[in-house]
Motif scaffolding. Structure first.
Motif, PDB file in Angstrom:
ATOM      1  N   ASN A   1      39.820  37.748 -10.257  1.00 44.15           N
ATOM      2  CA  ASN A   1      38.679  38.557 -10.692  1.00 44.15           C
ATOM      3  C   ASN A   1      37.332  37.908 -10.397  1.00 44.15           C
ATOM      4  N   TRP A   2      37.167  37.383  -9.181  1.00 45.45           N
ATOM      5  CA  TRP A   2      35.864  36.822  -8.859  1.00 45.45           C
ATOM      6  C   TRP A   2      34.899  37.919  -8.441  1.00 45.45           C
ATOM      7  N   PRO A   3      33.628  37.772  -8.799  1.00 47.24           N
ATOM      8  CA  PRO A   3      32.624  38.791  -8.468  1.00 47.24           C
ATOM      9  C   PRO A   3      32.390  38.901  -6.960  1.00 47.24           C
ATOM     10  N   SER A   4      31.766  39.993  -6.576  1.00 44.61           N
ATOM     11  CA  SER A   4      31.425  40.220  -5.169  1.00 44.61           C
ATOM     12  C   SER A   4      29.914  40.157  -4.985  1.00 44.61           C
ATOM     13  N   VAL A   5      29.502  39.802  -3.784  1.00 50.42           N
ATOM     14  CA  VAL A   5      28.092  39.849  -3.404  1.00 50.42           C
ATOM     15  C   VAL A   5      27.945  40.944  -2.357  1.00 50.42           C
ATOM     16  N   TYR A   6      27.192  41.975  -2.686  1.00 47.40           N
ATOM     17  CA  TYR A   6      26.939  43.067  -1.751  1.00 47.40           C
ATOM     18  C   TYR A   6      25.523  42.929  -1.197  1.00 47.40           C
ATOM     19  N   VAL A   7      25.390  43.058   0.096  1.00 47.27           N
ATOM     20  CA  VAL A   7      24.091  42.905   0.746  1.00 47.27           C
ATOM     21  C   VAL A   7      23.721  44.209   1.433  1.00 47.27           C
ATOM     22  N   CYS A   8      22.633  44.817   0.999  1.00 52.56           N
ATOM     23  CA  CYS A   8      22.175  46.079   1.580  1.00 52.56           C
ATOM     24  C   CYS A   8      21.259  45.778   2.764  1.00 52.56           C
ATOM     25  N   VAL A   9      21.640  46.247   3.946  1.00 52.17           N
ATOM     26  CA  VAL A   9      20.897  45.908   5.163  1.00 52.17           C
ATOM     27  C   VAL A   9      20.375  47.153   5.885  1.00 52.17           C
ATOM     28  N   ASN A  10      20.193  48.240   5.152  1.00 51.24           N
ATOM     29  CA  ASN A  10      19.785  49.477   5.823  1.00 51.24           C
ATOM     30  C   ASN A  10      18.379  49.398   6.409  1.00 51.24           C
ATOM     31  N   ASN A  11      17.524  48.507   5.872  1.00 51.35           N
ATOM     32  CA  ASN A  11      16.157  48.386   6.389  1.00 51.35           C
ATOM     33  C   ASN A  11      16.020  47.284   7.435  1.00 51.35           C
ATOM     34  N   CYS A  12      17.120  46.647   7.783  1.00 47.95           N
ATOM     35  CA  CYS A  12      17.079  45.552   8.760  1.00 47.95           C
ATOM     36  C   CYS A  12      17.248  46.083  10.182  1.00 47.95           C
ATOM     37  N   THR A  13      16.543  45.454  11.108  1.00 49.91           N
ATOM     38  CA  THR A  13      16.784  45.752  12.518  1.00 49.91           C
ATOM     39  C   THR A  13      18.102  45.101  12.930  1.00 49.91           C
ATOM     40  N   ASP A  14      18.597  45.475  14.099  1.00 47.33           N
ATOM     41  CA  ASP A  14      19.843  44.873  14.583  1.00 47.33           C
ATOM     42  C   ASP A  14      19.690  43.360  14.718  1.00 47.33           C
ATOM     43  N   ALA A  15      18.515  42.926  15.193  1.00 49.16           N
ATOM     44  CA  ALA A  15      18.276  41.488  15.363  1.00 49.16           C
ATOM     45  C   ALA A  15      18.257  40.776  14.018  1.00 49.16           C
ATOM     46  N   GLN A  16      17.614  41.394  13.017  1.00 46.61           N
ATOM     47  CA  GLN A  16      17.558  40.785  11.687  1.00 46.61           C
ATOM     48  C   GLN A  16      18.940  40.727  11.050  1.00 46.61           C
ATOM     49  N   ARG A  17      19.706  41.785  11.248  1.00 42.20           N
ATOM     50  CA  ARG A  17      21.054  41.804  10.678  1.00 42.20           C
ATOM     51  C   ARG A  17      21.931  40.744  11.337  1.00 42.20           C
ATOM     52  N   GLU A  18      21.791  40.614  12.648  1.00 41.78           N
ATOM     53  CA  GLU A  18      22.575  39.605  13.361  1.00 41.78           C
ATOM     54  C   GLU A  18      22.187  38.201  12.904  1.00 41.78           C
ATOM     55  N   GLU A  19      20.885  37.996  12.692  1.00 41.36           N
ATOM     56  CA  GLU A  19      20.423  36.684  12.228  1.00 41.36           C
ATOM     57  C   GLU A  19      20.967  36.375  10.834  1.00 41.36           C
ATOM     58  N   LEU A  20      20.988  37.387   9.961  1.00 35.82           N
ATOM     59  CA  LEU A  20      21.560  37.211   8.625  1.00 35.82           C
ATOM     60  C   LEU A  20      23.031  36.802   8.712  1.00 35.82           C
ATOM     61  N   GLU A  21      23.770  37.514   9.540  1.00 34.73           N
ATOM     62  CA  GLU A  21      25.202  37.248   9.661  1.00 34.73           C
ATOM     63  C   GLU A  21      25.468  35.861  10.243  1.00 34.73           C
ATOM     64  N   LEU A  22      24.659  35.466  11.220  1.00 35.49           N
ATOM     65  CA  LEU A  22      24.817  34.134  11.808  1.00 35.49           C
ATOM     66  C   LEU A  22      24.517  33.044  10.788  1.00 35.49           C
ATOM     67  N   THR A  23      23.491  33.271   9.976  1.00 32.06           N
ATOM     68  CA  THR A  23      23.109  32.270   8.980  1.00 32.06           C
ATOM     69  C   THR A  23      24.193  32.087   7.934  1.00 32.06           C
ATOM     70  N   VAL A  24      24.676  33.195   7.366  1.00 36.90           N
ATOM     71  CA  VAL A  24      25.688  33.072   6.312  1.00 36.90           C
ATOM     72  C   VAL A  24      26.997  32.519   6.872  1.00 36.90           C
ATOM     73  N   SER A  25      27.269  32.814   8.133  1.00 35.96           N
ATOM     74  CA  SER A  25      28.470  32.258   8.756  1.00 35.96           C
ATOM     75  C   SER A  25      28.336  30.748   8.920  1.00 35.96           C
ATOM     76  N   ALA A  26      27.158  30.305   9.378  1.00 35.01           N
ATOM     77  CA  ALA A  26      26.923  28.868   9.555  1.00 35.01           C
ATOM     78  C   ALA A  26      26.973  28.126   8.227  1.00 35.01           C
ATOM     79  N   MET A  27      26.587  28.810   7.149  1.00 35.96           N
ATOM     80  CA  MET A  27      26.578  28.178   5.830  1.00 35.96           C
ATOM     81  C   MET A  27      27.971  28.103   5.206  1.00 35.96           C
TER      82      MET A  27
END
Length: 352
Positions: A285-311
């Motif tokens: 029963n661990w909580p979830s983190v939901y990230v709303c990215v509807n206002n992000c450009t494709d580049a911003q979304r890709e940068e977010l995904e790369l960052t969280v992956s690297a972390m």
């Protein structure tokens, strides 16, 4: 990072130019003598080396501070290329004058033709550019170009240079004990409070237990430990860490986190890391983190995904939470409802 008086690798200039292009002050058409084109929100070139990435941002924002001066130099010396190249001209011109108009020595890395083209162009205009800067300093009676900055900017620079460094421990890749051990073996000494920070010391933040505080001048020493480049320790302003810590302290077992608005990949990662650490003993029963990215450009979304992956957010070894990318708040809430129903079913199932 040691000051690179000999210049930067080509990739640093290229990344810095895109950052500058996306953030430069756009003047009204009647006052615009140097045009950078209309492109904004450009995708950032990939630079995997953390030190080069940081150097590019520092170069870009140093150039932004002196945009007016650099444009005056370009106009006065008739140094002008196509609009697509002017952001690169600006960042390379800032670095060129910072090196006293000496040729750079750092040319052993990957060659980027646009950078070499602009570099050759600036070298041909070297005498005119130096004369233009000299005339500007005489005109404004400047001991150095820093003197041309508004007093408010100077005060901010002085204040920021004295602020301590805040860095949070990425518990997805390490632990507080491990980080403290590495720091001590690297010659750092732990003190009890921020007021005692002096020399090569650090302390634990009194408000956020996962944050360590260092004197401002120790950034280079921290990079030498590889804790930053390995993403085990992340330098970020404390204000960015207050939200994740507050959310984690208030979150109960049946809750989830929905992130909406303007935030960085580091803040997403920090939130996920704190929640994963808090609920690591609970495998169901661990909580979830939901990230709303509807206002992000494709580049911003890709940068977010790369960052969280690297972390380490996609690490199977420590995947104790769910990180979901949603295109709308409604979809986030829908996913959350389905997940809560699944939890209820698991609780009701025999043997659970």
């Amino acid at each position: 990072r040691k000051k690179m008086d000999s210049g930067f690798p080509d990739r640093v200039y290229l990344l810095a130019s895109v950052i500058y292009q996306n953030n430069h002050l756009e003047k009204p058409a009647a006052q615009r003598l140097v045009s950078y084109g209309k492109e904004r929100g450009l995708r950032l070139p990939e630079v995997k080396d953390e030190e080069m990435h940081r150097a590019a941002y520092e170069l870009a924002f140093s150039t932004l501070k002196y945009q007016e001066l650099l444009e005056d130099m370009m106009i006065d010396s008739c140094c002008y290329l196509t609009q697509l190249m002017m952001s690169l001209v600006a960042v390379m011109l800032y670095d060129f004058q910072n090196r006293k108009f000496l040729p750079r020595e750092c040319k052993v890395d990957e060659i980027v033709q646009e950078v070499r083209h602009v570099e050759d162009y600036l070298l041909r205009f070297k005498t005119k550019l130096a004369a233009s800067l000299a005339r500007c300093r005489i005109k404004h009676d400047l001991l150095s170009i820093e003197c041309i900055l508004p007093e408010s900017v100077k005060k901010k620079q002085q204040r920021s240079s004295n602020l301590p460094l805040y860095a949070w421990v990425n518990t997805l890749k390490s632990s507080l004990d491990e980080i403290q051990s590495v720091l001590k073996s690297a010659g750092f000494s732990q003190v009890k409070s921020i007021g005692q920070l002096e020399g090569q010391t650090f302390c634990q933040d009194p408000h956020c237990g996962d944050i360590l505080v260092f004197p401002a001048q120790l950034k280079a020493q921290l990079y030498s430990t590889k804790l930053l480049s390995d993403h085990k320790l992340t330098i970020q302003d404390k204000s960015c860490s207050l939200g994740p810590n507050a959310v984690c302290s208030l979150l109960h077992e049946e809750g989830d986190v929905l992130m909406v608005g303007s935030f960085s990949g580091l803040t997403v990662s920090h939130t996920a890391a704190l929640i994963a650490e808090k609920y690591k003993a609970n495998s169901i029963n661990w909580p979830s983190v939901y990230v709303c990215v509807n206002n992000c450009t494709d580049a911003q979304r890709e940068e977010l995904e790369l960052t969280v992956s690297a972390m380490g957010c996609n690490s199977k070894r420590k995947q104790m939470y769910v990180l979901e990318w949603a295109v709308s708040i409604g979809l986030c809430l829908c996913w959350r409802q389905k997940r809560r129903q699944k939890k209820m079913e698991q609780k009701k199932a025999p043997g659970c």
